[in-house]
Design an enzyme around this catalytic site. Structure first.
Site, short mmCIF file in Angstrom:
data_model
loop_
_atom_site.label_atom_id
_atom_site.label_comp_id
_atom_site.label_asym_id
_atom_site.label_seq_id
_atom_site.Cartn_x
_atom_site.Cartn_y
_atom_site.Cartn_z
N GLY A 40 0.77 -1.24 0.00
CA GLY A 40 0.00 0.00 0.00
C GLY A 40 0.80 1.29 0.00
N ASP A 99 -4.83 2.41 10.86
CA ASP A 99 -6.22 2.05 11.12
C ASP A 99 -6.32 1.63 12.59
OD1 ASP A 99 -8.90 1.45 10.62
OD2 ASP A 99 -8.45 -0.56 9.89
N LYS A 127 -6.97 7.14 10.08
CA LYS A 127 -8.43 7.09 10.22
C LYS A 127 -8.81 7.41 11.65
CE LYS A 127 -9.98 3.56 7.27
NZ LYS A 127 -10.69 2.29 7.06
N PHE A 148 -13.98 3.37 4.20
CA PHE A 148 -13.01 2.53 3.50
C PHE A 148 -12.51 3.28 2.27
CE2 PHE A 148 -11.02 -0.79 1.13
CZ PHE A 148 -10.42 -1.53 2.13
N VAL A 149 -11.21 3.54 2.24
CA VAL A 149 -10.65 4.33 1.15
C VAL A 149 -9.72 3.50 0.26
CG1 VAL A 149 -10.83 6.57 2.30
CG2 VAL A 149 -8.81 5.15 2.69
N ASP A 155 -5.76 -0.43 -1.49
CA ASP A 155 -6.54 -1.37 -2.29
C ASP A 155 -7.83 -1.81 -1.63
OD1 ASP A 155 -5.15 -2.96 -0.24
OD2 ASP A 155 -6.01 -4.67 -1.31
N ARG A 161 -5.42 0.26 -6.58
CA ARG A 161 -4.18 0.87 -6.08
C ARG A 161 -3.65 1.96 -7.00
NH1 ARG A 161 -2.32 -2.26 -1.79
NH2 ARG A 161 -2.55 -4.53 -1.99
P1 IMP Z 1 -3.90 -1.70 11.09
O1 IMP Z 1 -2.89 -2.69 11.54
O2 IMP Z 1 -5.28 -2.03 11.52
O3 IMP Z 1 -3.55 -0.25 11.40
O4 IMP Z 1 -4.01 -1.91 9.54
C1 IMP Z 1 -3.39 -1.17 8.60
C2 IMP Z 1 -3.57 -1.86 7.26
O5 IMP Z 1 -4.96 -2.18 7.00
C3 IMP Z 1 -3.16 -0.91 6.19
O6 IMP Z 1 -1.78 -1.07 5.88
C4 IMP Z 1 -4.05 -1.31 5.04
O7 IMP Z 1 -3.46 -2.33 4.29
C5 IMP Z 1 -5.30 -1.86 5.67
N1 IMP Z 1 -6.40 -0.86 5.67
C6 IMP Z 1 -6.99 -0.31 6.75
N2 IMP Z 1 -7.95 0.56 6.41
C7 IMP Z 1 -7.98 0.57 5.05
C8 IMP Z 1 -8.77 1.30 4.05
O8 IMP Z 1 -9.66 2.13 4.35
N3 IMP Z 1 -8.50 1.01 2.76
C9 IMP Z 1 -7.54 0.14 2.38
N4 IMP Z 1 -6.78 -0.55 3.26
C10 IMP Z 1 -6.99 -0.34 4.58
MG MG Z 2 -1.40 -2.57 3.72
#
Ligand code: IMP
Ligand code: MG
Length: 171
Positions: A40, A99, A127, A148-149, A155, A161
Site C-alpha cells: 500500500g 487504522d 483514520k 473505506f478508502v 486497495d 491501487r
Molecule cells: P492496522 O494494523 O489495523 O492499522 O491496519 C493497517 C492496514 O490495513 C493498512 O496497511 C491497510 O493495508 C489496511 N487498511 C486499513 N484501512 C484501510 C482502508 O480504508 N483502505 C484500504 N486498506 C486499509
Molecule cells: Mg497494507
C-alpha cells in the site's frame, strides 16, 4: 464499485512536498533508511523520496495479519526479504494508513529489535476512531473519517491501487 473522491492529486502532491521538507530538516546528517510497508505505501514512497533532498536508503517489508480460526487474536507475519540491514540506522517506517495501529506498532518493535538506532513512523492517512493500539505517527499526511478508502496505493481486494487520488469506496 463507485469511488467518491476524497483527496485530489494536487492536495496529495502538496502534502508530500511539505512532509519531505520536514523529514529533510529532521534527518540532516543522520543515516536515514525509509522502510516502506508493502504494498500500500509504494506510491507514497515513490513520491515522498523525490521530495527529500538528503541522502537516504530505502527498504521494503511485507506484513500480513492472519486471524486465528478459533480465536480473534491476530498474528502478524513479517517478510523482510527486501529489507537490508538497519543496524545503527535511523529508520522511518512508512505505511499507507493507520487504522487499528496493530501493524505499525508491531513493525516498530521488530525494527528496534533489528538494531536500528531510532525508529519513527510516517503514514499517508490516519483514520479517526479506529485505533486500538496507542501509537502516534511522527509524520501524517491526512486525517480522514472512518470510511473505506482506496487509491494512491490503497486497495480493496488488490484493486484500485493505481488511482492517482484517494477516494471512498461505496459498498
Ligand atoms: P492496522 O494494523 O489495523 O492499522 O491496519 C493497517 C492496514 O490495513 C493498512 O496497511 C491497510 O493495508 C489496511 N487498511 C486499513 N484501512 C484501510 C482502508 O480504508 N483502505 C484500504 N486498506 C486499509
Ligand atoms: Mg497494507
Amino acid at each position: 464499485m463507485p469511488v467518491e473522491p476524497l483527496l485530489s492529486e494536487s492536495e496529495i502532491r502538496d502534502r508530500m512536498a511539505a512532509l519531505g521538507r520536514q523529514i529533510e530538516d529532521d534527518y540532516r546528517d543522520r543515516p536515514l533508511t525509509i522502510v516502506a510497508v508493502l504494498t500500500g505505501s509504494l506510491i507514497a514512497l515513490a513520491d515522498l523520496i523525490r521530495q527529500i533532498r538528503i541522502p537516504l536508503r530505502i527498504a521494503l517489508v511485507q506484513a500480513s495479519s492472519y486471524r486465528g480460526a478459533t480465536t480473534s487474536a491476530t498474528t502478524l507475519v513479517i517478510n523482510e526479504a527486501f529489507a537490508p540491514d538497519v543496524t545503527g540506522r535511523d529508520v522511518l517506517l512508512l505505511d499507507d494508513i493507520l487504522d487499528t495501529g496493530q501493524t505499525l506498532a508491531a513493525l516498530v518493535r521488530h525494527i528496534h529489535d533489528r538494531g536500528a538506532r531510532s525508529v519513527r513512523t510516517a503514514v499517508l492517512l490516519r483514520k479517526v476512531g479506529r485505533q486500538v493500539v496507542p501509537i502516534e505517527p511522527d509524520y501524517c499526511g491526512f486525517v480522514i473519517p472512518d470510511a473505506f478508502v482506496v487509491g494512491y496505493g490503497l486497495d480493496y481486494d488488490d484493486d484500485y491501487r493505481h488511482l492517482p487520488y484517494v477516494g471512498i469506496l461505496s459498498q
